[in-house]
Design an enzyme around this catalytic site. Structure first.
Site, PDB file in Angstrom:
ATOM      1  N   ALA A  65       0.821  -1.214   0.000  1.00  0.00           N
ATOM      2  CA  ALA A  65       0.000   0.000   0.000  1.00  0.00           C
ATOM      3  C   ALA A  65       0.853   1.261   0.000  1.00  0.00           C
ATOM      4  O   ALA A  65       0.413   2.323   0.442  1.00  0.00           O
ATOM      5  CB  ALA A  65      -0.940  -0.001   1.205  1.00  0.00           C
ATOM      6  N   GLY A  66       2.082   1.146  -0.491  1.00  0.00           N
ATOM      7  CA  GLY A  66       2.945   2.320  -0.604  1.00  0.00           C
ATOM      8  C   GLY A  66       2.530   3.183  -1.784  1.00  0.00           C
ATOM      9  O   GLY A  66       1.414   3.078  -2.294  1.00  0.00           O
ATOM     10  N   ASN A  67       3.445   4.015  -2.247  1.00  0.00           N
ATOM     11  CA  ASN A  67       3.122   4.929  -3.337  1.00  0.00           C
ATOM     12  C   ASN A  67       2.659   4.202  -4.601  1.00  0.00           C
ATOM     13  O   ASN A  67       1.676   4.586  -5.227  1.00  0.00           O
ATOM     14  CB  ASN A  67       4.340   5.793  -3.672  1.00  0.00           C
ATOM     15  N   VAL A  68       3.379   3.154  -4.969  1.00  0.00           N
ATOM     16  CA  VAL A  68       3.031   2.437  -6.199  1.00  0.00           C
ATOM     17  C   VAL A  68       1.719   1.682  -6.036  1.00  0.00           C
ATOM     18  O   VAL A  68       0.820   1.767  -6.872  1.00  0.00           O
ATOM     19  CB  VAL A  68       4.160   1.482  -6.622  1.00  0.00           C
ATOM     20  N   HIS A 107      13.979  -4.649 -17.888  1.00  0.00           N
ATOM     21  CA  HIS A 107      13.606  -3.378 -17.266  1.00  0.00           C
ATOM     22  C   HIS A 107      14.813  -2.800 -16.548  1.00  0.00           C
ATOM     23  O   HIS A 107      14.880  -2.735 -15.328  1.00  0.00           O
ATOM     24  CB  HIS A 107      12.453  -3.602 -16.291  1.00  0.00           C
TER      25      HIS A 107
END
Length: 296
Positions: free
Chosen positions: A8-11, A174
């Site tokens: 549930a962090g920024n991403v 990536h």
């Protein structure tokens, strides 16, 4: 349609927000070891849905049973990349976090499609595949759509064209070895201009880290939402995603997605095969490192 997000962090919160506002799911679960954070952001997201009259249930907390019966689970949990830190530096630490996340997905949503977001993406998508035991068509990594968006952004900045007026795809790994070829851009750019936008796209993530002190999150969230839309709505378009190619390799390709996951992987041209070889070899080395370290 139920979509769960681990982290549930920024991403993770940006993923959930994009899913809500794009009306991709009927139910969204946000799970994090910091339960109050996940619960609070779930309430905030539910209230944002109320602003627009969107009918979606949003729940959050630290109980992994919230994942139960998810159709899609997105893994964003992990340590973000910091300035001066390569994606490979994160490998062992984030591999453990992802492994634990996958074990909970297997327990509560054994039929889910998994979208990996945590870095280093390509290798951790392999971890998801090995730990889950799921069919490889249900294991998808989000990276190429983000990298392709960065390329489109740089081309737009350079040419003044609108995002809707051209296409651009990045495949491969990536990291700095991502594959940016002129043949994958629907514009006739001169060599110097193309090399400039390609460089800017490759370093796009690092620029944000330098300015912000942490990784990007709005664009990654949007990229995940686009992938989920393609799965849910069976959109017949090519997306750039990390896929399981064989028992020892995961890497970015152009794919078509549907309700069962990956429907089709586009074959590489001879030029692409040659250009992508180095990044694939590097991914294999990191995978072999995990295997030799008895991670699995």
């Amino acid at each position: 349609m139920k979509i769960s997000v681990i982290g549930a962090g920024n991403v993770g919160a940006s993923v959930a927000s994009a899913l809500v506002l794009r009306e991709v799911a009927d139910e969204i679960a946000l799970v994090d070891i910091f339960g109050n954070v996940a619960a609070a952001k779930a309430i905030d997201l539910a209230q944002s849905a109320a602003v627009f009259g969107i009918d979606v249930k949003v729940k959050g907390g630290d109980d992994f049973s919230l994942l139960k019966d998810s159709d899609i689970v997105v893994i964003t949990a992990g340590s973000p990349r910091k300035e001066g830190q390569t994606r490979e530096d994160l490998l062992l630490k984030n591999a453990g976090i992802v492994k634990s996340s996958v074990e909970n997905i297997v327990k509560f949503s054994p039929n889910a499609i998994i979208i990996t977001v945590t870095n280093p993406l390509d290798v951790l998508n392999f971890v998801v595949y090995k730990v889950s035991g799921f069919d490889k068509k249900r294991i998808i990594g989000m990276a190429g759509e983000l990298d392709s968006a960065r390329l489109k952004f740089e081309i737009g900045q350079k040419t003044g064209l609108k995002n809707s007026e051209f296409n651009a795809h990045i495949i491969g790994s990536h990291n700095d070895d991502m594959l940016v070829l002129k043949e994958n851009v629907s514009l006739n750019l001169d060599e110097a201009s193309f090399n400039e936008v390609a460089h800017e796209a490759k370093t796009g993530g690092a620029k944000i880290v330098k300015l912000l002190g942490t990784s990007a999150y709005y664009a990654p969230g949007a990229a995940v939402a686009k992938m989920c839309e393609a799965i849910v709505k069976e959109r017949d378009e090519w997306l750039s995603c990390c896929v399981v190619l064989d028992e020892n390799l995961t890497c970015g390709r152009r794919v078509r997605l549907g309700k069962d996951g990956i429907k089709e992987i586009k074959e590489l041209s001879q030029n692409e095969k040659e250009a992508v070889q180095k990044s694939q070899d590097d991914i294999k080395k990191n995978i072999e490192f995990l295997i030799q370290s008895k991670f699995f």
